[in-house]
Scaffold this motif. Structure first.
Motif, PDB file in Angstrom:
ATOM      1  N   ARG A  88     -51.695 -26.547 -69.251  1.00 41.13           N
ATOM      2  CA  ARG A  88     -51.866 -27.606 -68.275  1.00 41.13           C
ATOM      3  C   ARG A  88     -50.718 -27.575 -67.266  1.00 41.13           C
ATOM      4  O   ARG A  88     -50.922 -27.723 -66.075  1.00 41.13           O
ATOM      5  N   TYR A  89     -49.518 -27.373 -67.781  1.00 36.14           N
ATOM      6  CA  TYR A  89     -48.380 -27.343 -66.886  1.00 36.14           C
ATOM      7  C   TYR A  89     -48.368 -26.085 -66.040  1.00 36.14           C
ATOM      8  O   TYR A  89     -47.919 -26.087 -64.907  1.00 36.14           O
ATOM      9  N   ALA A  90     -48.850 -24.976 -66.620  1.00 38.68           N
ATOM     10  CA  ALA A  90     -48.866 -23.737 -65.847  1.00 38.68           C
ATOM     11  C   ALA A  90     -50.057 -23.702 -64.909  1.00 38.68           C
ATOM     12  O   ALA A  90     -50.180 -22.803 -64.098  1.00 38.68           O
ATOM     13  N   GLY A  91     -50.961 -24.673 -65.063  1.00 41.59           N
ATOM     14  CA  GLY A  91     -52.135 -24.704 -64.194  1.00 41.59           C
ATOM     15  C   GLY A  91     -53.097 -23.570 -64.453  1.00 41.59           C
ATOM     16  O   GLY A  91     -53.789 -23.120 -63.545  1.00 41.59           O
ATOM     17  N   ALA A  92     -53.149 -23.091 -65.677  1.00 41.49           N
ATOM     18  CA  ALA A  92     -54.076 -21.997 -65.981  1.00 41.49           C
ATOM     19  C   ALA A  92     -55.510 -22.509 -65.871  1.00 41.49           C
ATOM     20  O   ALA A  92     -55.823 -23.556 -66.417  1.00 41.49           O
ATOM     21  N   HIS A 354     -50.760 -16.311 -64.106  1.00 39.77           N
ATOM     22  CA  HIS A 354     -50.440 -17.407 -65.023  1.00 39.77           C
ATOM     23  C   HIS A 354     -49.837 -16.861 -66.307  1.00 39.77           C
ATOM     24  O   HIS A 354     -48.889 -17.413 -66.854  1.00 39.77           O
ATOM     25  N   ILE A 357     -46.201 -16.025 -65.798  1.00 35.95           N
ATOM     26  CA  ILE A 357     -45.337 -17.205 -65.750  1.00 35.95           C
ATOM     27  C   ILE A 357     -45.036 -17.712 -67.162  1.00 35.95           C
ATOM     28  O   ILE A 357     -43.890 -17.941 -67.538  1.00 35.95           O
ATOM     29  N   ILE A 390     -41.779 -25.869 -71.036  1.00 38.25           N
ATOM     30  CA  ILE A 390     -42.381 -26.635 -69.950  1.00 38.25           C
ATOM     31  C   ILE A 390     -41.371 -26.856 -68.827  1.00 38.25           C
ATOM     32  O   ILE A 390     -41.676 -26.694 -67.652  1.00 38.25           O
ATOM     33  N   ARG A 394     -42.132 -25.699 -65.028  1.00 39.97           N
ATOM     34  CA  ARG A 394     -42.347 -26.685 -63.967  1.00 39.97           C
ATOM     35  C   ARG A 394     -41.803 -26.291 -62.593  1.00 39.97           C
ATOM     36  O   ARG A 394     -42.523 -26.391 -61.605  1.00 39.97           O
ATOM     37  N   LYS A 396     -41.524 -23.493 -61.401  1.00 39.88           N
ATOM     38  CA  LYS A 396     -42.330 -22.405 -60.850  1.00 39.88           C
ATOM     39  C   LYS A 396     -43.642 -22.926 -60.287  1.00 39.88           C
ATOM     40  O   LYS A 396     -44.216 -22.307 -59.409  1.00 39.88           O
ATOM     41  N   THR A 397     -44.130 -24.025 -60.821  1.00 41.49           N
ATOM     42  CA  THR A 397     -45.438 -24.506 -60.373  1.00 41.49           C
ATOM     43  C   THR A 397     -45.356 -25.715 -59.466  1.00 41.49           C
ATOM     44  O   THR A 397     -46.263 -25.972 -58.698  1.00 41.49           O
TER      45      THR A 397
END
Lengths: 414, 398
Positions: A88-92, A354, A357, A390, A394, A396-397
């Motif tokens: 969720r945090y990496a936005g995969a 992703h 990362i 996380i 963060r 990075k995203t």
């Protein structure tokens, strides 16, 4: 006399299989069920792209995948919930379909539902399901999954992670293991009381397939050497056939070195000088044992990632396939293995940015920030570890979001 | 009980306990300790409500991933897209638009088809107005621009989200269903010819591959959004082979989804049922032309083309647009078009981009403005202009 005869018999079968070899390598099953589509021209795609059959099997719409998440036993559920958090945090772009399956849900219907789910989505991430070995009627669900989905290849990548206190710092090998036959066919019977026969099955078709897979893998990932592991000095026919198949396939790959080692010697070499190994190619049981040895060398059950790949489907799990019952709910389990497996899954699905990362963040936290769980010489809890990852992800995203907020603030004030 | 549960959860307390992802864990613990208590949690991807309730802060995709193609389209499209831009700016949405104007009726200022396709392929996500198609045929290609975009990008699935808007009274309230339509083949294949003079053959194509694909999409969509039933709409009593194949494919796929109820309905009956008792529908899947008709019919039930968002999917590209595709060219420059559909479509786009926080922010605000009842456009029975509505949304943003 009879041994020679049997050997001849075996050899005859092998020759027959050999005559099938070109066919096996090129034909595509028109029904589309189990197709051995290994044209040498086509790349083994599970790196950036997928095979046609694999591509058709995955549920991908608008760039987002649905992936089956099988929770499993022991620490499986908690580690997989961490994976979701980090995704969720990496936005995969992954949606999970959660299938609750563990040793307590052992009805055929549960199994059927889990299988259907993997067939629908093409890909699964899985915690290990415990197999009760004291109950002979309890069939291993992990095994059923692998055979029913025809996940013929198991890959465990063992690479030393800097910062983990282990004896060897230069391990970098890939263990490729035949996943569906051999000792795992579950063909056991008692002929007379007190005598049990347990059948180990080796077939030319599957041996050729896994050998081809291993060499393709080596080409794809720029590996130099493939080592076949066997016990053909004792099991002259069974392991002999396997070895012969490997040799046969190796001739098609002149750029890749090929050698073979006997399993006992290989185990010894693995613990004394593991750097000599590159890609290892094994039948089922040897793969199991040697895989665990190699995982032990790089830091134990918590750090190795594993995957099972078939013609259509793929299941990702931790490298040593253990459920970690004793660590359950203690907040000390090491999520590295399952996280690296989930990165492999992202790569398989084509989301390599992703994957990069997350993988980088995991390694940074272990090596540079030195936040580690107790099993690899640290003192942190699982939660601390996840939180550190996380925190690493963060910036990075979120850089883009902050940038936009800044613009907005400027606009407001101006 | 509460006490012991708190103790059990203690190791996780320093970390986010309200997150949906930990519910799996919580459920396991609860199930272990109190198996007699029925557990009604739903998982993250299954329920919109839960998902929204637990989104606390913006989570984004990696930097540089937020460029979105914007095709304003004809008619009121450019006005509405301007409104979306304004709202996005005010809400601080981390999305940058790459605007490409393409039009069939004003070819002189239109970008080429390839520019649009490249942009969609590069950005993978797009927001699109409606491109008007002239109905008279003046020779040349039979395919319209919309169709060519869909065909080239392989946007095979069209989803229309039919949902009553709270506070906006229509004949049926509390509707909530989804219409999924195959949109690359069927009657829209643009294969028409005059075999002998005075006789036109128009071919409707149904293929097994595409039918399987749309059926699987429908069931996957139902699974992903926690829906319970899929209804396949057809006319296999007349087109026994063509629509028969479609239904056969749906039945085949349905076997893979034992948890989802599957039923079939003939298109004429379906239309009647939809206006008399639309509550029975959940997810509907149908071939191209039926989808077009039913989409518009259903949009009419909840308030017309101005309030129903839609989305198109290929495997790698997602395009968000209005559910009922009308360019509303009569209203150009009159400032009367209803921007609700476009705004809701853009919210769905944000959700797709994993920007659930911003999506919820805007969606809530839009619904709040409508529910307030003071600012509604003409089609909703009010007197406000498009700009009034957009301004109201901008000012109501928290």
């Amino acid at each position: 006399m009879s041994a020679t005869f049997r050997y001849r018999l075996g050899h005859k079968y092998f020759l027959k299989a050999k005559s099938l070899l070109p066919q096996l390598l090129t034909t595509e099953d028109s029904a589309g069920s189990v197709s051995m589509c290994y044209e040498s021209k086509r790349q083994y795609v599970w790196a950036p792209h997928l095979y046609q059959a694999q591509e058709e099997a995955v549920a991908k719409y608008g760039g987002r995948h649905t992936v089956t998440l099988m929770t499993g036993d022991g620490v499986g559920p908690e580690l997989l919930s961490h994976v979701q958090e980090i995704f969720r945090y990496a936005g995969a772009p992954i949606d999970f379909e959660i299938v609750e399956i563990n040793a307590s849900t052992n009805t055929p219907k549960d199994m059927e539902n889990a299988l259907l789910s993997v067939k629908r989505n093409g890909v699964a991430l899985k915690g290990n399901i415990e197999t009760k070995f004291d109950d002979p009627s309890f069939k291993s669900m992990n095994l059923a999954l692998r055979t029913k989905l025809d996940l013929f290849a198991s890959i465990v990548k063992c690479k030393s992670i800097p910062g983990i206190p282990v004896r060897h710092q230069d391990v970098d090998c890939v263990l490729i293991r035949e996943n569906t036959e051999g000792e795992y066919r579950q063909l056991e019977h008692e002929n007379v009381p007190g005598v049990v026969e347990s059948l180990k099955i080796i077939t030319a078709a599957k041996s050729l397939k896994i050998a081809k897979f291993a060499f393709d893998y080596a080409v794809q990932h720029e590996r130099k050497k493939v080592t076949a592991i066997h016990k053909a000095n004792i099991m002259k026919l069974g392991d002999g056939l396997f070895l012969q198949c490997c040799k046969e396939v190796s001739k098609e790959y002149p750029n890749i070195d090929f050698n073979d080692l006997i399993i006992d010697n290989a185990s010894m070499q693995m613990v004394s000088r593991p750097s000599q190994f590159d890609v290892l190619l094994m039948p089922n049981l040897y793969g199991n044992i040697l895989g665990n040895i190699a995982c032990g060398l790089i830091g134990g059950a918590g750090v190795a990632a594993g995957m099972n790949i078939g013609d259509k489907y793929a299941v990702f799990e931790s490298g040593t396939r253990n459920s970690g019952r004793s660590l359950k709910n203690k907040n000390i389990a090491n999520p590295t293995g399952i996280l690296l497996a989930s990165c492999d899954m992202l790569t398989y699905l084509g989301h390599s940015d992703h994957a990069k990362i997350i993988r980088e963040s995991v390694l940074t936290v272990i090596s540079d920030k030195q936040i580690r769980t107790p099993d690899i010489g640290g003192t942190s809890t699982t939660m601390d570890f996840i939180k550190a990852i996380i925190d690493d992800i963060r910036p990075k995203t979120l850089a883009w979001v902050k940038y936009c907020r800044l613009i907005m603030l400027n606009n407001c004030s101006g | 009980m509460t006490y012991s549960m708190t103790m059990k959860m203690k190791p996780f307390l320093p970390f986010v306990i309200s997150r949906a992802t930990n519910i799996t864990l919580m459920r396991n613990i609860m199930f272990k300790n109190w198996p007699h208590i029925p557990i009604v949690f739903r998982t993250l991807h299954q329920s919109d409500v839960l998902q929204n309730a637990t989104i606390a802060e913006p989570i984004s995709r990696p930097a540089g991933k937020h460029t979105v193609t914007l095709v304003p389209g004809d008619g009121v499209g450019p006005e509405l897209m301007g409104g979306v831009r304004e709202v996005f700016k005010a809400a601080g949405v981390p999305v940058e638009f790459e605007e490409v104007f393409i039009s069939e009726i004003s070819p002189n200022i239109s970008a080429s088809l390839n520019t649009v396709l490249d942009s969609f392929r590069r950005n993978k996500v797009g927001l699109k107005g409606i491109i008007k198609t002239p109905t008279t045929f003046k020779g040349g290609a039979l395919q319209t621009l919309n169709m060519r975009i869909r065909r080239e990008l392989d946007l095979f699935a069209n989803v229309v989200l039919v949902r009553s808007i709270p506070g906006f009274q229509t004949r049926h309230n509390n509707l909530d269903f989804i219409i999924i339509r195959e949109q690359t083949e069927g009657e829209y294949s643009a294969l028409e010819h005059e075999s002998v003079k005075g006789v036109i053959e128009s071919l409707k194509i149904v293929t097994r591959k595409n039918s399987m694909r749309i059926a699987k999409f429908a069931f996957d969509y139902a699974m992903r959004h926690g829906r319970n039933k899929v209804t396949a709409v057809h006319k296999a009593n007349i087109m026994k082979l063509g629509d028969g194949l479609f239904i056969q494919c749906c039945e085949e796929v349905a076997k893979m989804y034992p948890k989802i109820k599957f039923e079939t309905m003939i298109i004429d009956n379906c239309c009647m049922q939809m206006v008399s008792n639309p509550y029975q529908f959940d997810v509907m899947v149908m071939p191209n032309l039926y989808g077009d008709i039913v989409d518009n019919l259903a949009a009419g039930l909840v308030g017309g083309a101005g309030v129903v968002p839609g989305e198109c999917y290929s495997t790698s590209v997602a395009v968000f647009e209005q559910g009922a595709r009308h360019s509303y060219a009569e209203a150009v420059g009159k400032n009367i078009a209803n921007p609700t559909a476009t705004l809701l479509a853009s919210c769905n786009m944000l959700k797709h981009l994993h920007l659930e926080y911003h999506s919820k922010l805007i969606e809530d605000t839009v619904l709040k403005v409508i529910k307030g009842g003071k600012i509604t456009t003409q089609d909703m029975g009010g007197y406000s202009s498009t700009t009034d509505f957009i301004n109201a949304v901008v000012h109501s943003l928290p």
